[in-house]
Design a protein around this motif. Structure first.
Motif, PDB file in Angstrom:
ATOM      1  N   SER A   4       0.922  -1.257  -0.105  1.00  0.00           N
ATOM      2  CA  SER A   4      -0.100   0.040   0.017  1.00  0.00           C
ATOM      3  C   SER A   4       0.864   1.401   0.101  1.00  0.00           C
ATOM      4  O   SER A   4       0.548   2.289  -0.628  1.00  0.00           O
ATOM      5  N   TRP A  35      -6.785  -1.265  -1.768  1.00  0.00           N
ATOM      6  CA  TRP A  35      -5.363  -1.448  -2.036  1.00  0.00           C
ATOM      7  C   TRP A  35      -4.313  -0.319  -1.369  1.00  0.00           C
ATOM      8  O   TRP A  35      -3.435  -0.586  -0.812  1.00  0.00           O
ATOM      9  N   ALA A  38      -4.532  -0.746   2.434  1.00  0.00           N
ATOM     10  CA  ALA A  38      -3.908  -2.118   2.981  1.00  0.00           C
ATOM     11  C   ALA A  38      -5.122  -3.106   3.123  1.00  0.00           C
ATOM     12  O   ALA A  38      -4.709  -4.004   4.041  1.00  0.00           O
TER      13      ALA A  38
END
Length: 230
Positions: A4, A35, A38
């Motif tokens: 991330s 994304w 995370a």
């Protein structure tokens, strides 16, 4: 630094926001946010597409490590290896044919053929395997014109998986449209129709294909890779 953070680093470097990545990739803004935060990691075709939008190596996005450059004979590194016709393939290479438009002898329109006797494109066999594409199902389509700017400028080379012709909304597909080869984002519409979308929507509005017009549209395969020369 995790995946991330690497994504955020490239977004900052390129001045991209989540909504821009969402539009360029044809995925939801929520997916991109997952994304970035995370919650999940990109994988498969999304990983390759994201790495192309962020102009970086997909292995680097996931692990922080890049593949050795020699392995990427036609990958996202932008490197080009010179080879002559007749040179043997390397162990990790395959040769892909191109789709071509063939004009009919009477001059009425054209047909689309898979050219097995013309130019070939040397491609990474491991990359096809990573995408789950059988080498015999892979073929190249060259983008013509400005309809897919700025993601796929004129002359961009794409690789289509001819074994994957079922429509997944928002994915890129190679299409035989009345004998013309095009690449479009494709969406399903009620009644079994299709919406063909260009990235350059300002000059090329969406096309809705329904009813009898569907007979003029043949899905050649889902685009799994593309290369852009700027």
């Amino acid at each position: 630094m995790d995946t991330s953070n690497r994504i955020k680093q490239r977004m900052q470097t390129l001045g991209l926001k989540a909504v821009q990545i969402s539009k360029l990739m044809g995925v939801s803004k929520g997916t991109v946010s997952q994304w970035v935060n995370a919650v999940s990691k990109p994988s498969g075709g999304n990983l390759v597409a994201l790495s192309q939008v962020l102009k970086c190596d997909p292995d680097w996005l996931l692990s922080g490590k890049e593949r050795d450059k020699p392995e990427l004979n036609s990958g996202w590194s932008g490197s080009v290896e010179v080879w002559n016709e007749g040179d043997p393939l390397k162990e990790d290479e395959v040769e892909l044919p191109f789709y071509t438009e063939v004009k009919l002898s009477n001059g009425n329109g054209s047909v689309v053929n898979l050219d097995n006797h013309g130019a070939k494109f040397r491609f990474s066999a491991p990359l096809l395997e990573m995408q789950g594409v059988e080498p015999e199902n892979a073929a190249c389509i060259v983008v013509s014109g400005s309809s897919m700017d700025p993601v796929l400028p004129d002359g961009s080379t794409t690789v289509a998986d001819r074994g994957d012709t079922s429509i997944k909304d928002g994915k890129l597909y190679g299409i035989d449209h009345s004998g013309m080869i095009i690449v479009r984002q494709v969406f399903r519409v009620p009644g079994g129709g299709l919406r063909l979308k260009c990235y350059n929507g300002a000059d090329y509005p969406d096309e809705i294909v329904v009813g009898e017009s569907l007979k003029n549209v043949r899905i050649l395969g889902r685009i799994v890779w593309y290369s852009v020369i700027l």
